[in-house]
Design a protein around this motif. Structure first.
Motif, PDB file in Angstrom:
ATOM      1  N   LEU A  35       0.821  -1.205   0.000  1.00 20.31           N
ATOM      2  CA  LEU A  35       0.000   0.000   0.000  1.00 20.31           C
ATOM      3  C   LEU A  35       0.854   1.253   0.000  1.00 20.31           C
ATOM      4  O   LEU A  35       0.477   2.283  -0.565  1.00 20.31           O
ATOM      5  CB  LEU A  35      -0.927  -0.009   1.222  1.00 20.31           C
ATOM      6  N   GLU A  36       2.039   1.162   0.618  1.00 24.07           N
ATOM      7  CA  GLU A  36       2.922   2.333   0.648  1.00 24.07           C
ATOM      8  C   GLU A  36       3.398   2.691  -0.753  1.00 24.07           C
ATOM      9  O   GLU A  36       3.479   3.865  -1.117  1.00 24.07           O
ATOM     10  CB  GLU A  36       4.126   2.064   1.561  1.00 24.07           C
ATOM     11  N   GLU A  37       3.703   1.673  -1.577  1.00 26.51           N
ATOM     12  CA  GLU A  37       4.141   1.931  -2.948  1.00 26.51           C
ATOM     13  C   GLU A  37       3.003   2.482  -3.803  1.00 26.51           C
ATOM     14  O   GLU A  37       3.211   3.360  -4.648  1.00 26.51           O
ATOM     15  CB  GLU A  37       4.700   0.655  -3.574  1.00 26.51           C
ATOM     16  N   LEU A  38       1.793   1.984  -3.574  1.00 22.40           N
ATOM     17  CA  LEU A  38       0.662   2.468  -4.349  1.00 22.40           C
ATOM     18  C   LEU A  38       0.312   3.902  -3.996  1.00 22.40           C
ATOM     19  O   LEU A  38      -0.162   4.667  -4.843  1.00 22.40           O
ATOM     20  CB  LEU A  38      -0.551   1.559  -4.129  1.00 22.40           C
ATOM     21  N   LYS A  39       0.558   4.281  -2.763  1.00 28.54           N
ATOM     22  CA  LYS A  39       0.266   5.654  -2.360  1.00 28.54           C
ATOM     23  C   LYS A  39       1.203   6.649  -3.036  1.00 28.54           C
ATOM     24  O   LYS A  39       0.849   7.829  -3.186  1.00 28.54           O
ATOM     25  CB  LYS A  39       0.375   5.781  -0.840  1.00 28.54           C
ATOM     26  N   ASN A  40       2.380   6.181  -3.433  1.00 34.45           N
ATOM     27  CA  ASN A  40       3.322   7.076  -4.116  1.00 34.45           C
ATOM     28  C   ASN A  40       2.922   7.350  -5.561  1.00 34.45           C
ATOM     29  O   ASN A  40       3.452   8.273  -6.185  1.00 34.45           O
ATOM     30  CB  ASN A  40       4.735   6.478  -4.075  1.00 34.45           C
ATOM     31  N   CYS A  41       2.010   6.547  -6.109  1.00 37.27           N
ATOM     32  CA  CYS A  41       1.530   6.772  -7.477  1.00 37.27           C
ATOM     33  C   CYS A  41       0.452   7.848  -7.448  1.00 37.27           C
ATOM     34  O   CYS A  41      -0.569   7.698  -6.778  1.00 37.27           O
ATOM     35  CB  CYS A  41       0.971   5.482  -8.074  1.00 37.27           C
ATOM     36  N   VAL A  58       0.544  17.429 -15.256  1.00 40.04           N
ATOM     37  CA  VAL A  58       1.747  16.730 -15.711  1.00 40.04           C
ATOM     38  C   VAL A  58       2.978  17.599 -15.486  1.00 40.04           C
ATOM     39  O   VAL A  58       4.039  17.116 -15.048  1.00 40.04           O
ATOM     40  CB  VAL A  58       1.615  16.327 -17.184  1.00 40.04           C
ATOM     41  N   LYS A  59       2.877  18.875 -15.768  1.00 41.58           N
ATOM     42  CA  LYS A  59       4.002  19.787 -15.582  1.00 41.58           C
ATOM     43  C   LYS A  59       4.412  19.856 -14.111  1.00 41.58           C
ATOM     44  O   LYS A  59       5.608  19.880 -13.788  1.00 41.58           O
ATOM     45  CB  LYS A  59       3.637  21.186 -16.085  1.00 41.58           C
ATOM     46  N   THR A  60       3.448  19.840 -13.208  1.00 41.89           N
ATOM     47  CA  THR A  60       3.749  19.880 -11.777  1.00 41.89           C
ATOM     48  C   THR A  60       4.461  18.612 -11.325  1.00 41.89           C
ATOM     49  O   THR A  60       5.446  18.652 -10.576  1.00 41.89           O
ATOM     50  CB  THR A  60       2.460  20.072 -10.974  1.00 41.89           C
ATOM     51  N   VAL A  61       3.979  17.459 -11.790  1.00 36.25           N
ATOM     52  CA  VAL A  61       4.598  16.178 -11.407  1.00 36.25           C
ATOM     53  C   VAL A  61       6.021  16.086 -11.933  1.00 36.25           C
ATOM     54  O   VAL A  61       6.940  15.639 -11.229  1.00 36.25           O
ATOM     55  CB  VAL A  61       3.742  15.011 -11.916  1.00 36.25           C
ATOM     56  N   VAL A  62       6.236  16.515 -13.171  1.00 43.78           N
ATOM     57  CA  VAL A  62       7.579  16.461 -13.758  1.00 43.78           C
ATOM     58  C   VAL A  62       8.533  17.389 -13.011  1.00 43.78           C
ATOM     59  O   VAL A  62       9.695  17.042 -12.762  1.00 43.78           O
ATOM     60  CB  VAL A  62       7.516  16.818 -15.249  1.00 43.78           C
ATOM     61  N   LYS A  63       8.064  18.562 -12.641  1.00 43.16           N
ATOM     62  CA  LYS A  63       8.917  19.519 -11.948  1.00 43.16           C
ATOM     63  C   LYS A  63       9.291  19.044 -10.561  1.00 43.16           C
ATOM     64  O   LYS A  63      10.413  19.284 -10.085  1.00 43.16           O
ATOM     65  CB  LYS A  63       8.201  20.868 -11.867  1.00 43.16           C
ATOM     66  N   GLU A  64       8.393  18.339  -9.902  1.00 47.75           N
ATOM     67  CA  GLU A  64       8.667  17.841  -8.558  1.00 47.75           C
ATOM     68  C   GLU A  64       9.577  16.620  -8.565  1.00 47.75           C
ATOM     69  O   GLU A  64      10.092  16.239  -7.508  1.00 47.75           O
ATOM     70  CB  GLU A  64       7.356  17.503  -7.854  1.00 47.75           C
ATOM     71  N   ASN A  65       9.761  15.980  -9.694  1.00 46.23           N
ATOM     72  CA  ASN A  65      10.575  14.755  -9.777  1.00 46.23           C
ATOM     73  C   ASN A  65      11.610  14.891 -10.897  1.00 46.23           C
ATOM     74  O   ASN A  65      11.755  13.994 -11.738  1.00 46.23           O
ATOM     75  CB  ASN A  65       9.685  13.543 -10.029  1.00 46.23           C
ATOM     76  N   GLU A  66      12.337  15.989 -10.910  1.00 50.58           N
ATOM     77  CA  GLU A  66      13.312  16.218 -11.974  1.00 50.58           C
ATOM     78  C   GLU A  66      14.490  15.257 -11.912  1.00 50.58           C
ATOM     79  O   GLU A  66      15.111  14.970 -12.932  1.00 50.58           O
ATOM     80  CB  GLU A  66      13.816  17.658 -11.902  1.00 50.58           C
ATOM     81  N   ASP A  67      14.808  14.743 -10.724  1.00 48.26           N
ATOM     82  CA  ASP A  67      15.941  13.836 -10.572  1.00 48.26           C
ATOM     83  C   ASP A  67      15.556  12.374 -10.747  1.00 48.26           C
ATOM     84  O   ASP A  67      16.424  11.488 -10.671  1.00 48.26           O
ATOM     85  CB  ASP A  67      16.586  14.033  -9.191  1.00 48.26           C
ATOM     86  N   ASN A  68      14.305  12.087 -10.976  1.00 50.34           N
ATOM     87  CA  ASN A  68      13.843  10.710 -11.117  1.00 50.34           C
ATOM     88  C   ASN A  68      13.199  10.504 -12.486  1.00 50.34           C
ATOM     89  O   ASN A  68      12.869  11.462 -13.188  1.00 50.34           O
ATOM     90  CB  ASN A  68      12.810  10.366 -10.024  1.00 50.34           C
ATOM     91  N   ILE A  97       6.369  19.544 -23.022  1.00 58.21           N
ATOM     92  CA  ILE A  97       6.639  19.502 -21.577  1.00 58.21           C
ATOM     93  C   ILE A  97       7.603  18.370 -21.234  1.00 58.21           C
ATOM     94  O   ILE A  97       8.489  18.515 -20.384  1.00 58.21           O
ATOM     95  CB  ILE A  97       5.320  19.342 -20.802  1.00 58.21           C
ATOM     96  N   THR A  98       7.467  17.229 -21.894  1.00 60.63           N
ATOM     97  CA  THR A  98       8.203  16.021 -21.508  1.00 60.63           C
ATOM     98  C   THR A  98       9.407  15.714 -22.381  1.00 60.63           C
ATOM     99  O   THR A  98      10.147  14.772 -22.084  1.00 60.63           O
ATOM    100  CB  THR A  98       7.253  14.815 -21.554  1.00 60.63           C
ATOM    101  N   ALA A  99       9.633  16.476 -23.446  1.00 58.77           N
ATOM    102  CA  ALA A  99      10.687  16.113 -24.409  1.00 58.77           C
ATOM    103  C   ALA A  99      12.074  16.161 -23.791  1.00 58.77           C
ATOM    104  O   ALA A  99      12.898  15.263 -23.996  1.00 58.77           O
ATOM    105  CB  ALA A  99      10.610  17.025 -25.634  1.00 58.77           C
ATOM    106  N   GLN A 100      12.384  17.179 -23.021  1.00 55.09           N
ATOM    107  CA  GLN A 100      13.719  17.369 -22.468  1.00 55.09           C
ATOM    108  C   GLN A 100      13.835  16.900 -21.028  1.00 55.09           C
ATOM    109  O   GLN A 100      14.756  17.287 -20.323  1.00 55.09           O
ATOM    110  CB  GLN A 100      14.108  18.851 -22.572  1.00 55.09           C
ATOM    111  N   LYS A 101      12.911  16.086 -20.578  1.00 52.50           N
ATOM    112  CA  LYS A 101      12.894  15.596 -19.201  1.00 52.50           C
ATOM    113  C   LYS A 101      12.992  14.071 -19.182  1.00 52.50           C
ATOM    114  O   LYS A 101      12.869  13.409 -20.218  1.00 52.50           O
ATOM    115  CB  LYS A 101      11.611  16.050 -18.486  1.00 52.50           C
ATOM    116  N   ASN A 102      13.224  13.547 -17.992  1.00 53.89           N
ATOM    117  CA  ASN A 102      13.276  12.091 -17.815  1.00 53.89           C
ATOM    118  C   ASN A 102      11.853  11.559 -17.634  1.00 53.89           C
ATOM    119  O   ASN A 102      11.450  11.108 -16.556  1.00 53.89           O
ATOM    120  CB  ASN A 102      14.148  11.724 -16.618  1.00 53.89           C
ATOM    121  N   VAL A 103      11.097  11.614 -18.709  1.00 54.93           N
ATOM    122  CA  VAL A 103       9.684  11.259 -18.651  1.00 54.93           C
ATOM    123  C   VAL A 103       9.370  10.260 -19.761  1.00 54.93           C
ATOM    124  O   VAL A 103       9.789  10.451 -20.911  1.00 54.93           O
ATOM    125  CB  VAL A 103       8.777  12.504 -18.797  1.00 54.93           C
TER     126      VAL A 103
END
Length: 214
Positions: A35-41, A58-68, A97-103
């Motif tokens: 359940l802990e892993e599912l909560k992270n989704c 999508v832009k907010t999620v990408v910005k918050e996880n730039e290193d992942n 939004i996603t072209a230059q990111k790790n997405v």
């Protein structure tokens, strides 16, 4: 011989790094997630959401996880299509939004209901285009062991000026208890009794012929 310390492994460090890397190489379908892993989704579900709302999320999620590495799965966004121009603008902005990111972005659509112009535009926009076709569950069929066909419509031509060439663009897939298996499509050999008899008869006639008249 004394075992070498881990820090002294210099020659095979590339091989060691490759062995330790397990990213997206295998996945156990029977494995249960906690359940802990599912909560992270993070899930976004809003019936009256506009394409700007989806892009902003999508832009907010990408910005918050730039290193992942971020995986974005969109199930039929902006569908059914009311305005083709607005629909295509949404996908162009999503790629921006996603072209230059790790997405990694996965969009799912029933292509049978899309127009040819929209399908062509989406095929040109995305790096990979795959189609899934289900097979009927017929026990008498020669393809009874497979669940469907995976159509490879487009593959990315990274670091190349030409499109990649493949001997087979359609592949079978089947789902087992722990694995999702993809295999090349080929017709099984015909081993029926009639074929065997006809082959033996033709071989006998060729062997018994003594000569050929010209």
């Amino acid at each position: 011989m004394q075992p070498h310390a881990e820090d002294n492994l210099k020659i095979a460090w590339r091989y060691k790094r490759k062995i330790q890397s397990r990213f997206s190489h295998s996945y156990d379908l029977s494995q249960q997630r906690s359940l802990e892993e599912l909560k992270n989704c993070r899930l976004f579900s809003k019936s009256d959401a506009t394409y700007k709302d989806i892009l902003q999320y999508v832009k907010t999620v990408v910005k918050e996880n730039e290193d992942n590495v971020v995986r974005v799965v969109l199930d039929r966004p902006m569908y059914p299509i009311e305005d083709e121009a607005k629909f295509l603008r949404f996908h162009y902005n999503l790629r921006k939004i996603t072209a230059q990111k790790n997405v990694v972005t996965l969009c799912i659509y029933p292509t049978q209901t899309l127009s040819d112009s929209v399908t062509f535009s989406l095929d040109q926009l995305y790096n990979y285009v795959l189609g899934v076709e289900a097979l009927p569950r017929d026990k008498k069929s020669v393809f009874k062991d497979y669940h469907g066909i995976l159509h490879i419509v487009k593959l990315d031509n990274m670091s190349s000026f030409t499109m990649p060439l493949h001997d087979v663009t359609d592949r079978f897939f089947k789902v087992q208890r722990k694995k999702f298996i993809i295999e090349k499509m080929h017709l099984p050999p015909d081993l029926s009794e009639t074929v065997s008899r006809s082959t033996n008869a033709s071989s006998t006639n060729c062997a018994s012929s003594k000569g050929i008249d010209f």
